[in-house]
Write a protein that holds these residues in place. Structure first.
Motif, short mmCIF file in Angstrom:
data_model
loop_
_atom_site.label_atom_id
_atom_site.label_comp_id
_atom_site.label_asym_id
_atom_site.label_seq_id
_atom_site.Cartn_x
_atom_site.Cartn_y
_atom_site.Cartn_z
N LYS A 53 48.01 52.68 29.85
CA LYS A 53 47.25 53.46 28.70
C LYS A 53 47.49 52.84 27.36
N ASN A 54 48.38 51.96 27.31
CA ASN A 54 48.52 51.18 25.87
C ASN A 54 48.75 49.78 26.25
N TYR A 55 47.82 48.84 26.24
CA TYR A 55 47.87 47.63 26.59
C TYR A 55 47.61 46.76 25.38
N THR A 56 48.70 45.96 25.07
CA THR A 56 48.37 45.10 23.79
C THR A 56 48.05 43.86 23.97
N LEU A 57 46.85 43.41 23.62
CA LEU A 57 46.27 42.09 23.70
C LEU A 57 47.04 41.00 22.94
N GLU A 58 46.88 39.73 23.06
CA GLU A 58 47.31 38.75 22.33
C GLU A 58 47.28 38.96 20.97
N SER A 59 45.82 39.56 20.55
CA SER A 59 45.34 39.63 19.09
C SER A 59 46.15 40.71 18.57
N GLY A 60 47.04 41.46 19.11
CA GLY A 60 47.71 42.56 18.72
C GLY A 60 46.97 43.93 18.90
N LYS A 61 45.86 43.96 19.31
CA LYS A 61 45.15 44.99 19.42
C LYS A 61 45.58 46.12 20.56
N THR A 62 45.55 47.29 20.49
CA THR A 62 46.21 47.94 21.58
C THR A 62 44.83 48.59 22.27
N ILE A 63 44.53 48.51 23.83
CA ILE A 63 43.59 49.06 24.56
C ILE A 63 43.96 49.81 25.55
N SER A 64 43.29 50.37 26.39
CA SER A 64 43.78 50.73 27.67
C SER A 64 43.03 49.97 28.92
N ARG A 65 43.77 50.00 29.89
CA ARG A 65 43.25 48.66 30.77
C ARG A 65 43.58 49.21 32.25
N ILE A 66 42.46 49.18 32.91
CA ILE A 66 42.80 49.53 34.49
C ILE A 66 42.37 48.29 35.28
N TRP A 67 43.40 47.77 36.10
CA TRP A 67 43.02 46.53 36.51
C TRP A 67 43.86 46.17 38.14
N VAL A 68 43.24 45.27 38.69
CA VAL A 68 43.95 44.89 39.71
C VAL A 68 44.08 43.19 39.74
N GLU A 69 45.24 42.72 40.48
CA GLU A 69 45.22 41.27 40.43
C GLU A 69 45.54 41.02 42.08
N LYS A 70 44.97 39.84 42.24
CA LYS A 70 45.43 39.10 43.44
C LYS A 70 45.97 37.96 43.15
N PRO A 71 47.40 37.59 43.25
CA PRO A 71 48.06 36.31 43.19
C PRO A 71 47.90 35.29 44.33
N GLY A 72 47.93 33.99 43.82
CA GLY A 72 47.81 32.98 44.76
C GLY A 72 46.40 32.66 45.12
N VAL A 73 45.41 32.90 44.34
CA VAL A 73 44.07 32.35 44.34
C VAL A 73 43.71 31.69 43.08
N GLY A 74 42.85 30.83 43.29
CA GLY A 74 42.27 30.09 41.97
C GLY A 74 41.05 29.34 42.13
N PHE A 75 40.59 28.85 41.17
CA PHE A 75 39.50 28.08 41.23
C PHE A 75 39.63 26.64 42.02
#
Length: 114
Positions: free
Chosen positions: A87-109
């Motif tokens: 609900k309260n995700y802080t970006l590197e810029s300091g801005k607070t947003i809400s974020r819904i996400w999924v991550e798959k580790p171990g994959v890449g370009f």
């Protein structure tokens, strides 16, 4: 380690292959949903798919987030189990947003098998 040009070429090849495998518009184009962003992030360690809610008003941002969060059970049962709701995700810029996400580790370009 890749040179800058080689890294850019690999990333470009990745996104072209992604677009060919999943041929649809992956942007919230013309949805009339203001302050929503649908993003992909891939590096050499992980891949993420993110929905960012960036409304200036915390009240409206939280209301949008809660509407999506109310669908959490359906999303997990029908689509994907590992969704993260923040609900309260802080970006590197300091801005607070809400974020819904999924991550798959171990994959890449750099791994063409991904």
């Amino acid at each position: 380690m890749y040179s800058r040009e080689e890294s850019q070429r690999i990333k470009r090849e990745f996104w072209v292959a992604f677009a060919e495998k999943y041929p649809r518009k992956w942007v919230l184009y013309d949805t009339k949903i203001k302050d929503f962003s649908f993003k992909f992030y891939v590096d050499n360690k992980k891949a993420q798919v993110l929905i960012d809610i960036e409304h200036r008003s915390d009240e409206k941002r939280n209301a949008y987030f809660e509407k999506i969060e109310a669908l959490k059970n359906i999303l997990e049962e029908e689509f994907i189990k590992d969704l993260v709701f923040e609900k309260n995700y802080t970006l590197e810029s300091g801005k607070t947003i809400s974020r819904i996400w999924v991550e798959k580790p171990g994959v890449g370009f750099s791994n063409r098998n991904n």
